[in-house]
Design a protein around this motif. Structure first.
Motif, PDB file in Angstrom:
ATOM      1  N   GLY A 157       0.820  -1.197   0.000  1.00 20.21           N
ATOM      2  CA  GLY A 157       0.000   0.000   0.000  1.00 20.21           C
ATOM      3  C   GLY A 157       0.860   1.256   0.000  1.00 20.21           C
ATOM      4  N   ALA A 158       0.223   2.378  -0.286  1.00 17.52           N
ATOM      5  CA  ALA A 158       0.956   3.633  -0.451  1.00 17.52           C
ATOM      6  C   ALA A 158       1.711   4.029   0.809  1.00 17.52           C
ATOM      7  N   THR A 159       1.122   3.837   1.963  1.00 16.80           N
ATOM      8  CA  THR A 159       1.770   4.246   3.204  1.00 16.80           C
ATOM      9  C   THR A 159       3.025   3.430   3.474  1.00 16.80           C
ATOM     10  N   ALA A 160       2.930   2.101   3.300  1.00 19.88           N
ATOM     11  CA  ALA A 160       4.090   1.243   3.518  1.00 19.88           C
ATOM     12  C   ALA A 160       5.172   1.514   2.482  1.00 19.88           C
ATOM     13  N   LEU A 161       4.761   1.774   1.246  1.00 26.21           N
ATOM     14  CA  LEU A 161       5.734   2.062   0.188  1.00 26.21           C
ATOM     15  C   LEU A 161       6.480   3.358   0.486  1.00 26.21           C
ATOM     16  N   ARG A 162       5.756   4.369   0.882  1.00 27.43           N
ATOM     17  CA  ARG A 162       6.389   5.637   1.208  1.00 27.43           C
ATOM     18  C   ARG A 162       7.373   5.478   2.368  1.00 27.43           C
ATOM     19  N   ALA A 163       6.991   4.726   3.379  1.00 21.02           N
ATOM     20  CA  ALA A 163       7.874   4.520   4.530  1.00 21.02           C
ATOM     21  C   ALA A 163       9.154   3.785   4.118  1.00 21.02           C
ATOM     22  N   ALA A 164       9.023   2.778   3.260  1.00 21.22           N
ATOM     23  CA  ALA A 164      10.191   2.029   2.806  1.00 21.22           C
ATOM     24  C   ALA A 164      11.115   2.905   1.970  1.00 21.22           C
ATOM     25  N   LEU A 165      10.526   3.740   1.118  1.00 21.24           N
ATOM     26  CA  LEU A 165      11.335   4.651   0.314  1.00 21.24           C
ATOM     27  C   LEU A 165      12.080   5.654   1.192  1.00 21.24           C
ATOM     28  N   ALA A 166      11.392   6.178   2.207  1.00 19.85           N
ATOM     29  CA  ALA A 166      12.031   7.133   3.098  1.00 19.85           C
ATOM     30  C   ALA A 166      13.205   6.493   3.827  1.00 19.85           C
ATOM     31  N   GLU A 167      13.034   5.234   4.217  1.00 20.70           N
ATOM     32  CA  GLU A 167      14.092   4.521   4.939  1.00 20.70           C
ATOM     33  C   GLU A 167      15.330   4.339   4.077  1.00 20.70           C
ATOM     34  N   VAL A 168      15.150   3.851   2.865  1.00 23.27           N
ATOM     35  CA  VAL A 168      16.313   3.598   2.016  1.00 23.27           C
ATOM     36  C   VAL A 168      16.900   4.905   1.508  1.00 23.27           C
ATOM     37  N   ALA A 169      16.065   5.925   1.278  1.00 21.06           N
ATOM     38  CA  ALA A 169      16.574   7.225   0.831  1.00 21.06           C
ATOM     39  C   ALA A 169      17.507   7.824   1.879  1.00 21.06           C
ATOM     40  N   ALA A 170      17.157   7.658   3.150  1.00 20.78           N
ATOM     41  CA  ALA A 170      18.001   8.193   4.222  1.00 20.78           C
ATOM     42  C   ALA A 170      19.371   7.528   4.242  1.00 20.78           C
ATOM     43  N   THR A 171      19.428   6.233   3.981  1.00 16.71           N
ATOM     44  CA  THR A 171      20.719   5.541   3.979  1.00 16.71           C
ATOM     45  C   THR A 171      21.578   5.982   2.794  1.00 16.71           C
ATOM     46  N   ILE A 172      20.931   6.209   1.642  1.00 14.51           N
ATOM     47  CA  ILE A 172      21.685   6.669   0.476  1.00 14.51           C
ATOM     48  C   ILE A 172      22.157   8.105   0.682  1.00 14.51           C
ATOM     49  N   ALA A 173      21.281   8.952   1.249  1.00  5.75           N
ATOM     50  CA  ALA A 173      21.609  10.361   1.449  1.00  5.75           C
ATOM     51  C   ALA A 173      22.772  10.553   2.410  1.00  5.75           C
ATOM     52  N   ALA A 174      23.079   9.547   3.204  1.00  2.79           N
ATOM     53  CA  ALA A 174      24.235   9.639   4.102  1.00  2.79           C
ATOM     54  C   ALA A 174      25.544   9.777   3.313  1.00  2.79           C
ATOM     55  N   HIS A 175      25.508   9.455   2.007  1.00  2.00           N
ATOM     56  CA  HIS A 175      26.704   9.543   1.165  1.00  2.00           C
ATOM     57  C   HIS A 175      26.839  10.895   0.469  1.00  2.00           C
ATOM     58  N   GLY A 176      25.855  11.783   0.630  1.00  2.00           N
ATOM     59  CA  GLY A 176      25.949  13.085  -0.030  1.00  2.00           C
ATOM     60  C   GLY A 176      24.578  13.675  -0.293  1.00  2.00           C
ATOM     61  N   THR A 177      24.456  14.386  -1.404  1.00  2.00           N
ATOM     62  CA  THR A 177      23.207  15.073  -1.753  1.00  2.00           C
ATOM     63  C   THR A 177      22.323  14.149  -2.580  1.00  2.00           C
ATOM     64  N   PHE A 178      21.078  13.974  -2.118  1.00  2.00           N
ATOM     65  CA  PHE A 178      20.187  13.004  -2.759  1.00  2.00           C
ATOM     66  C   PHE A 178      18.781  13.607  -2.909  1.00  2.00           C
ATOM     67  N   ASN A 179      18.665  14.575  -3.822  1.00  2.00           N
ATOM     68  CA  ASN A 179      17.360  15.074  -4.238  1.00  2.00           C
ATOM     69  C   ASN A 179      16.899  14.216  -5.414  1.00  2.00           C
ATOM     70  N   PHE A 180      15.666  13.697  -5.341  1.00  2.00           N
ATOM     71  CA  PHE A 180      15.207  12.876  -6.466  1.00  2.00           C
ATOM     72  C   PHE A 180      13.701  12.955  -6.636  1.00  2.00           C
ATOM     73  N   ILE A 181      13.256  12.601  -7.849  1.00  2.00           N
ATOM     74  CA  ILE A 181      11.851  12.353  -8.139  1.00  2.00           C
ATOM     75  C   ILE A 181      11.743  10.957  -8.724  1.00  2.00           C
ATOM     76  N   LEU A 182      10.656  10.273  -8.371  1.00  2.00           N
ATOM     77  CA  LEU A 182      10.477   8.853  -8.710  1.00  2.00           C
ATOM     78  C   LEU A 182       9.000   8.609  -8.952  1.00  2.00           C
ATOM     79  N   SER A 183       8.656   7.884 -10.015  1.00  2.00           N
ATOM     80  CA  SER A 183       7.252   7.586 -10.285  1.00  2.00           C
ATOM     81  C   SER A 183       7.073   6.164 -10.783  1.00  2.00           C
ATOM     82  N   ASN A 184       5.938   5.566 -10.404  1.00  2.00           N
ATOM     83  CA  ASN A 184       5.539   4.260 -10.940  1.00  2.00           C
ATOM     84  C   ASN A 184       4.382   4.393 -11.921  1.00  2.00           C
ATOM     85  N   GLY A 185       4.089   5.608 -12.347  1.00  2.00           N
ATOM     86  CA  GLY A 185       3.005   5.855 -13.281  1.00  2.00           C
ATOM     87  C   GLY A 185       1.708   6.246 -12.620  1.00  2.00           C
ATOM     88  N   GLU A 186       1.585   5.968 -11.330  1.00  2.00           N
ATOM     89  CA  GLU A 186       0.404   6.356 -10.564  1.00  2.00           C
ATOM     90  C   GLU A 186       0.744   7.465  -9.571  1.00  2.00           C
TER      91      GLU A 186
END
Length: 229
Positions: free
Chosen positions: A150-179
């Motif tokens: 579901g959207a809530t769980a997906l958003r939470a998972a994305l936020a979690e992994v984005a934080a780990t990647i952002a620890a390496h520098g600047t990580f501004n992004f946009i991402l879409s699955n078509g919906e």
């Protein structure tokens, strides 16, 4: 660094003059001249256009301007290379298949000493951006092996992994699955909601009021032109 422009809408829409302003930053009014790309994404249908030339010198950009293509989600990117060659395989947006959907991704930033973890998604070029995208999708595939959550769980998972990647520098992004369209900010990102249409940009593309700055570390989700709760 690069610049991002995104749209999420309740009905198919176009960027109109916003694309003109954005494309001019690709070598005329700004320095982002190392390639450009745009994805028109609605449901399972995604049309991706990329060029390693500057947007102001690209015949493809001129054709896109003249065709006035529409979609419920649009992701555009102009590149100022920090990592990776100036080559078509390094131009954003990048696209991959996950859970029967096309996912499109574009990044603004610079990730130092980042390597994608082994997984089902492998970079084709040599940018930190594509490596981060592949790492992100591999994380989602492992986290939800039975399919899209579901959207809530997906958003939470994305936020979690984005934080780990952002620890390496600047990580501004946009991402879409078509919906839905997801946007993450490390440094500079803005959005505006306007009658069933959400615009997301590194820097505002017009002088109208209503642009809201993301907080650093914030990930927002947009669906049907609205900010997802």
């Amino acid at each position: 660094m690069c610049q991002l422009l995104g749209l999420n809408s309740s009905v198919p829409a176009g960027l109109g003059p916003f694309f003109d302003v954005f494309a001019e930053r690709g070598g005329r009014t700004d320095e982002h001249k190392d390639g450009w790309g745009i994805a028109f994404h609605s449901g399972k249908h995604c049309r991706l256009f990329t060029d390693h030339r500057a947007a102001i010198d690209s015949p493809l950009a001129t054709r896109i301007r003249n065709r006035a293509l529409r979609a419920r989600n649009i992701l555009a990117h102009i590149r100022k290379a920090t990592q990776g060659r100036i080559a078509i395989e390094n131009v954003h947006p990048f696209a991959r298949q996950l859970w029967g959907q096309t996912w499109c991704f574009a990044h603004n930033g610079d990730l130092k000493a980042f390597t994608a973890a082994p997984g089902p998604f492998v970079p084709q070029g040599d940018t930190d951006s594509e490596a981060a995208f592949c790492h992100l999708l591999s994380h989602l595939a492992r986290r939800f092996p039975d399919g899209q959550p579901g959207a809530t769980a997906l958003r939470a998972a994305l936020a979690e992994v984005a934080a780990t990647i952002a620890a390496h520098g600047t990580f501004n992004f946009i991402l879409s699955n078509g919906e839905m369209l997801f946007a993450h900010c490390s440094t500079h990102l803005h959005y505006r909601l306007d009658h069933g249409r959400a615009m997301i940009a590194t820097q505002p593309v017009d002088a109208r009021e209503g642009w809201v700055a993301f907080a650093p570390g914030e990930l927002k989700a947009f669906g049907s032109g609205l900010l997802h709760p």
